[in-house]
Design a protein around this motif. Structure first.
Motif, PDB file in Angstrom:
ATOM      1  N   UNK A  47       0.755  -1.247  -0.051  1.00  0.00           N
ATOM      2  CA  UNK A  47      -0.034  -0.071  -0.059  1.00  0.00           C
ATOM      3  C   UNK A  47       0.922   1.195   0.064  1.00  0.00           C
ATOM      4  N   UNK A  48       1.955   1.196   0.750  1.00  0.00           N
ATOM      5  CA  UNK A  48       2.784   2.483   0.620  1.00  0.00           C
ATOM      6  C   UNK A  48       3.443   2.571  -0.606  1.00  0.00           C
ATOM      7  N   UNK A  49       3.830   1.544  -1.137  1.00  0.00           N
ATOM      8  CA  UNK A  49       4.563   1.595  -2.540  1.00  0.00           C
ATOM      9  C   UNK A  49       3.501   2.147  -3.330  1.00  0.00           C
ATOM     10  N   UNK A  50       2.413   1.560  -3.129  1.00  0.00           N
ATOM     11  CA  UNK A  50       1.488   2.347  -4.261  1.00  0.00           C
ATOM     12  C   UNK A  50       1.096   3.913  -4.073  1.00  0.00           C
ATOM     13  N   UNK A  51       1.172   4.137  -3.002  1.00  0.00           N
ATOM     14  CA  UNK A  51       0.923   5.630  -2.470  1.00  0.00           C
ATOM     15  C   UNK A  51       2.204   6.546  -3.082  1.00  0.00           C
ATOM     16  N   UNK A  52       3.182   5.863  -2.735  1.00  0.00           N
ATOM     17  CA  UNK A  52       4.640   6.603  -3.017  1.00  0.00           C
ATOM     18  C   UNK A  52       4.904   6.706  -4.618  1.00  0.00           C
ATOM     19  N   UNK A  53       4.416   5.734  -5.383  1.00  0.00           N
ATOM     20  CA  UNK A  53       4.524   5.767  -6.908  1.00  0.00           C
ATOM     21  C   UNK A  53       3.508   6.519  -7.608  1.00  0.00           C
ATOM     22  N   UNK A  54       2.400   6.871  -7.009  1.00  0.00           N
ATOM     23  CA  UNK A  54       1.353   7.682  -7.651  1.00  0.00           C
ATOM     24  C   UNK A  54       0.966   8.839  -7.047  1.00  0.00           C
ATOM     25  N   UNK A  55       1.223   9.946  -7.522  1.00  0.00           N
ATOM     26  CA  UNK A  55       0.814  11.276  -6.873  1.00  0.00           C
ATOM     27  C   UNK A  55      -0.687  11.530  -6.803  1.00  0.00           C
ATOM     28  N   UNK A  56      -1.484  10.725  -7.299  1.00  0.00           N
ATOM     29  CA  UNK A  56      -2.863  10.892  -7.098  1.00  0.00           C
ATOM     30  C   UNK A  56      -3.334  10.493  -5.679  1.00  0.00           C
ATOM     31  N   UNK A  57      -2.415   9.669  -5.061  1.00  0.00           N
ATOM     32  CA  UNK A  57      -2.898   9.102  -3.765  1.00  0.00           C
ATOM     33  C   UNK A  57      -2.267  10.171  -2.714  1.00  0.00           C
ATOM     34  N   UNK A  58      -1.319  10.848  -3.290  1.00  0.00           N
ATOM     35  CA  UNK A  58      -0.623  11.846  -2.203  1.00  0.00           C
ATOM     36  C   UNK A  58      -1.257  13.281  -2.226  1.00  0.00           C
ATOM     37  N   UNK A  59      -1.437  13.659  -3.336  1.00  0.00           N
ATOM     38  CA  UNK A  59      -1.996  15.110  -3.307  1.00  0.00           C
ATOM     39  C   UNK A  59      -3.249  15.350  -4.459  1.00  0.00           C
ATOM     40  N   UNK A  60      -3.541  14.210  -4.907  1.00  0.00           N
ATOM     41  CA  UNK A  60      -4.714  14.380  -5.798  1.00  0.00           C
ATOM     42  C   UNK A  60      -6.096  14.550  -5.024  1.00  0.00           C
ATOM     43  N   UNK A  61      -7.137  14.878  -5.945  1.00  0.00           N
ATOM     44  CA  UNK A  61      -8.730  14.977  -5.158  1.00  0.00           C
ATOM     45  C   UNK A  61      -9.160  13.739  -5.112  1.00  0.00           C
ATOM     46  N   UNK A  62     -10.342  13.701  -4.247  1.00  0.00           N
ATOM     47  CA  UNK A  62     -10.743  12.693  -3.716  1.00  0.00           C
ATOM     48  C   UNK A  62     -12.300  12.953  -3.995  1.00  0.00           C
ATOM     49  N   UNK A  63     -13.040  11.991  -4.780  1.00  0.00           N
ATOM     50  CA  UNK A  63     -14.434  12.094  -5.014  1.00  0.00           C
ATOM     51  C   UNK A  63     -14.955  10.706  -4.564  1.00  0.00           C
ATOM     52  N   UNK A  64     -16.122  10.737  -3.764  1.00  0.00           N
ATOM     53  CA  UNK A  64     -16.889   9.858  -3.382  1.00  0.00           C
ATOM     54  C   UNK A  64     -17.877   9.380  -4.520  1.00  0.00           C
ATOM     55  N   UNK A  65     -18.007   8.281  -4.833  1.00  0.00           N
ATOM     56  CA  UNK A  65     -18.705   7.643  -6.011  1.00  0.00           C
ATOM     57  C   UNK A  65     -19.857   7.072  -5.436  1.00  0.00           C
TER      58      UNK A  65
END
Length: 93
Positions: free
Chosen positions: A8-26
């Motif tokens: 999970x941490x690797x996914x977060x660190x490799x993808x800026x969307x999980x760090x500073x991207x916007x969040x939309x509840x679907x």
């Protein structure tokens, strides 16, 4: 458990969307009361996260071909875009 956190941490660190991207509840999946679905996105990438907080497995037909980026145990997506999410599991598409 440790390997899950590392992944999970690797996914977060490799993808800026999980760090500073916007969040939309679907809210397209209201027929599944124990399912939380949200989208994380930035300028060029988008991810959808499906989390099953219920005690029963869910089978969800998605509208288009999707690819799993990360899945907890018991969460899979088939070639016909059927998402299977075990109880208390989740998947990132």
């Amino acid at each position: 458990l440790l390997n899950t956190y590392k992944a999970i941490l690797k996914l977060r660190n490799e993808n800026p969307a999980f760090q500073s991207g916007s969040l939309q509840v679907i809210e397209d999946y209201k027929e599944y009361p124990n399912l939380l679905v949200f989208r994380r996105l930035n300028d060029n990438k988008s991810f959808e996260v499906f989390l099953n907080f219920g005690s029963e497995k869910l089978e969800i037909k998605l509208p288009a071909n999707r690819k799993s980026i990360f899945a907890l145990a018991g969460a899979t997506i088939s070639s016909d875009s059927t998402l299977n999410v075990a109880a208390y599991s989740g998947i990132v598409l």
